[in-house]
Every structure is written in structure tokens, then in C-alpha cells.
Scaffold this motif. Structure first.
Motif, PDB file in Angstrom:
ATOM      1  N   GLY A 126       2.070   7.347  46.138  1.00 60.22           N
ATOM      2  CA  GLY A 126       1.129   8.138  45.352  1.00 60.22           C
ATOM      3  C   GLY A 126       0.622   7.425  44.114  1.00 60.22           C
ATOM      4  O   GLY A 126      -0.331   7.890  43.492  1.00 60.22           O
ATOM      5  N   ASP A 127       1.239   6.300  43.731  1.00 63.91           N
ATOM      6  CA  ASP A 127       0.770   5.556  42.559  1.00 63.91           C
ATOM      7  C   ASP A 127      -0.672   5.110  42.754  1.00 63.91           C
ATOM      8  O   ASP A 127      -1.061   4.663  43.842  1.00 63.91           O
ATOM      9  N   ALA A 128      -1.435   5.204  41.681  1.00 64.55           N
ATOM     10  CA  ALA A 128      -2.825   4.743  41.709  1.00 64.55           C
ATOM     11  C   ALA A 128      -2.869   3.223  41.799  1.00 64.55           C
ATOM     12  O   ALA A 128      -2.042   2.530  41.201  1.00 64.55           O
ATOM     13  N   LEU A 129      -3.829   2.735  42.541  1.00 70.68           N
ATOM     14  CA  LEU A 129      -4.072   1.302  42.687  1.00 70.68           C
ATOM     15  C   LEU A 129      -5.508   1.010  42.268  1.00 70.68           C
ATOM     16  O   LEU A 129      -6.368   1.877  42.355  1.00 70.68           O
ATOM     17  N   THR A 130      -5.751  -0.206  41.854  1.00 73.52           N
ATOM     18  CA  THR A 130      -7.094  -0.646  41.505  1.00 73.52           C
ATOM     19  C   THR A 130      -7.608  -1.559  42.607  1.00 73.52           C
ATOM     20  O   THR A 130      -6.886  -2.456  43.062  1.00 73.52           O
TER      21      THR A 130
END
Length: 128
Positions: A51-55
Motif C-alpha cells: 500500500g505504500d505510495a511509489l513515484t
């Protein structure tokens, strides 16, 4: 016929949701992380969570793939969207479409292609 009704219901729900929301995310792609063994995945793995945001960053000057899209977590280079699956994402990014990404799945699989699944979303803004 049932799928047509389901599609119409989905479109009605999306129209209502877009009217009241700042934006809506649609899942556009699920892909393994490519090249993780060559970048910083091992160093940052203990801090990663599903669920961590990625760029996502385009890398059009990449000598191996002119459609390359880097995947970063908190500024750390994890790898790339796979070359075989980056055609549409690269075209959308080049056209100015907002894409976002999250960690969809994490495993400790010995195969680096199975360790991280990237979920890519298209950000839809409501019509004004």
C-alpha cells in the motif's frame, strides 16, 4: 447482456463519484518490479509495506528502453516497470496523464521478479 448492465452501473457510479470527488483512481496495470536486484530494493526492504505510495518517473533517455519508467519509494530507486508492460503507461505519462503507483504485494521470494508487485493507477479529475 449482464455485462452491459454491469458496465452501465459502473459508469453511473463513476459519474456520481467524479461529481463529488476531487479525483478518482482507476487501476490501470499490475506489474512485477523489474531490475530490483540492481537497485536499492534490498537496502530499503525492511521499511516497505503493501500500500505504500511509489513515484513513477519517465526516463526517455534510457539507452536500453526509451519507454523506461523508474519506480521510486521515498526517493530510493527500486527498479522499473517491465519493458514488456510499459507501453501504455509511458504514452500516458508523455501525454500529461497523471499516474500514481502503490506497492500491491510484497514477498520474500528468491526470484527478484516476484518480490514486489506494482499497482499503477490513472488519476481521473472531475469535469468542471
Amino acid at each position: 447482456m449482464r455485462s452491459a448492465c454491469s458496465a452501465l452501473a459502473l459508469l453511473a457510479w463513476l459519474a456520481a463519484d467524479l461529481a463529488s470527488a476531487q479525483s478518482v483512481r482507476l487501476l490501470a496495470q499490475r506489474s512485477p518490479l523489474a531490475g530490483a536486484q540492481f537497485h536499492q530494493l534490498h537496502a530499503v526492504r525492511p521499511g516497505l509495506r503493501e500500500g505504500d505510495a511509489l513515484t513513477l518517473e519517465r526516463e526517455p533517455d534510457n539507452r536500453h528502453d526509451r519507454r523506461a519508467i523508474r519506480v521510486l519509494w521515498r526517493g530510493h530507486m527500486l527498479g522499473y516497470l517491465p519493458r514488456a508492460a510499459n507501453f501504455e503507461a509511458a504514452a500516458e505519462m508523455d501525454a500529461g496523464q497523471r499516474l500514481s503507483a502503490r506497492i500491491g504485494r510484497l514477498t520474500d521470494d528468491p526470484d527478484p521478479w516476484q518480490r514486489v508487485r506494482i499497482d499503477v493507477y490513472v488519476e481521473l479529475a472531475p469535469a468542471r
